[in-house]
Design a protein around this motif. Structure first.
Motif, PDB file in Angstrom:
ATOM      1  N   SER A  90       0.813  -1.220   0.000  1.00 13.96           N
ATOM      2  CA  SER A  90       0.000   0.000   0.000  1.00 13.96           C
ATOM      3  C   SER A  90       0.846   1.269   0.000  1.00 13.96           C
ATOM      4  N   GLY A  91       2.055   1.175   0.542  1.00 15.46           N
ATOM      5  CA  GLY A  91       2.877   2.373   0.662  1.00 15.46           C
ATOM      6  C   GLY A  91       2.599   3.163   1.912  1.00 15.46           C
ATOM      7  N   VAL A 109       6.312   1.574  -4.192  1.00 10.90           N
ATOM      8  CA  VAL A 109       5.014   0.977  -4.473  1.00 10.90           C
ATOM      9  C   VAL A 109       4.906   0.565  -5.936  1.00 10.90           C
ATOM     10  N   ASN A 113       3.909  -3.094  -7.263  1.00 11.57           N
ATOM     11  CA  ASN A 113       2.566  -3.219  -7.807  1.00 11.57           C
ATOM     12  C   ASN A 113       2.496  -3.188  -9.332  1.00 11.57           C
ATOM     13  N   CYS A 144      -8.651   2.151  -7.707  1.00 15.82           N
ATOM     14  CA  CYS A 144      -7.780   2.732  -8.731  1.00 15.82           C
ATOM     15  C   CYS A 144      -8.548   3.031 -10.009  1.00 15.82           C
ATOM     16  N   TYR A 164      -0.890   4.468  -3.862  1.00 16.62           N
ATOM     17  CA  TYR A 164      -1.389   3.135  -4.204  1.00 16.62           C
ATOM     18  C   TYR A 164      -2.276   3.157  -5.453  1.00 16.62           C
ATOM     19  N   SER A 167      -0.499   3.350  -8.829  1.00 18.37           N
ATOM     20  CA  SER A 167       0.267   2.133  -9.130  1.00 18.37           C
ATOM     21  C   SER A 167      -0.641   1.050  -9.692  1.00 18.37           C
ATOM     22  N   LYS A 168      -1.822   0.922  -9.134  1.00 18.56           N
ATOM     23  CA  LYS A 168      -2.757  -0.092  -9.620  1.00 18.56           C
ATOM     24  C   LYS A 168      -3.424   0.333 -10.928  1.00 18.56           C
TER      25      LYS A 168
END
Length: 246
Positions: A90-91, A109, A113, A144, A164, A167-168
């Motif tokens: 998650s960071g 992250v 991810n 996301c 997060y 990244s997703k």
């Protein structure tokens, strides 16, 4: 017997996904960054009579670790039927701010991810190509979805995660590109949201169980040739069709 490799599977949603697939007759390679944690998870599954499972050490940020995991699985099986890219971080806590989050947190992250998914997928694609019905599931999050997060009426609109989420979202785009490249093959490639689940990842905040989430993820490792590919799936948020906007 079909086989699946799941990264980050020693606990939480990954563990429950492994459990669900074992119950559906798969041999599960259970990936864990720390092998002792993976072996502990395997022992726990075996107490339920779920014996077709082996722990595999893998750190998705370390190419040497990935190469070693590929060699280990390749030494046991010449075919891999499914890959579930579940490992993620998650960071830090939520919410995450766009202005104050440290750039090194972003890098860390994304390394797990996004780049971790790319590394593992590219390293295992040869084994997957040997399957008659290869499946790739990239574990994503409705959090996301750019479309949903742009809608003030969405129930989670105020729950922004500036590290997060991007990244997703980037991983989702990789999923779209991967599905496109494999569109004329037997592959099915999807991004799947486990839902708002009470796990360590969410500090045990959530409205659903990891067990239910594992069943939802496992489903897309088992879909038939009529199933979707290149889609963003969240049966937690859309139980009717499963599909949510990117």
């Amino acid at each position: 017997m079909k086989s699946v490799f799941i990264t980050g599977a020693n606990k939480g949603v990954g563990y429950e996904t492994a459990r669900a697939l074992l119950k559906n007759g798969f041999f599960v390679y259970l990936g864990s960054r720390k092998i002792d944690n993976g072996l502990e998870a395997v022992d726990k599954l075996k107490t339920e009579g779920l014996d077709n499972v082996a722990a595999i050490q893998i750190d998705v940020t370390d190419q040497e670790s990935i190469v070693a995991a590929r060699a280990e699985i390749g030494g046991k099986s010449k075919v891999l039927d499914a890959l579930i890219n579940n490992a993620g971080i998650s960071g830090g806590g939520f919410p995450q701010t766009a202005l104050d989050s440290n750039i090194n947190t972003f890098k860390g992250v994304f390394d797990t991810n996004l780049f971790g998914v790319v590394r593992v997928t590219q390293s295992f694609i040869d084994l997957l190509r040997k399957s008659t019905e290869p499946r790739i599931v990239n574990v994503s999050s409705s959090g996301c979805s750019i479309t949903l997060h742009s809608d003030p009426s969405w129930e989670f609109y105020d729950h922004k995660a500036a590290v997060y989420g991007p990244s997703k979202a980037a991983m989702n785009m990789y999923t779209v590109c991967l599905a496109y490249e494999l569109r004329n093959t037997a592959f099915k490639v999807n991004a799947v949201d486990p839902g708002f689940v009470a796990t360590d990842f969410n500090n045990q905040n959530g409205t659903d169980t990891a067990e239910n989430a594992g069943v939802r993820i496992a489903k897309y490792a088992m879909i038939g040739q009529e199933g979707p590919s290149g889609k963003f799936i969240s049966e937690f948020h859309n139980p009717e069709t499963g599909e949510i906007p990117w």
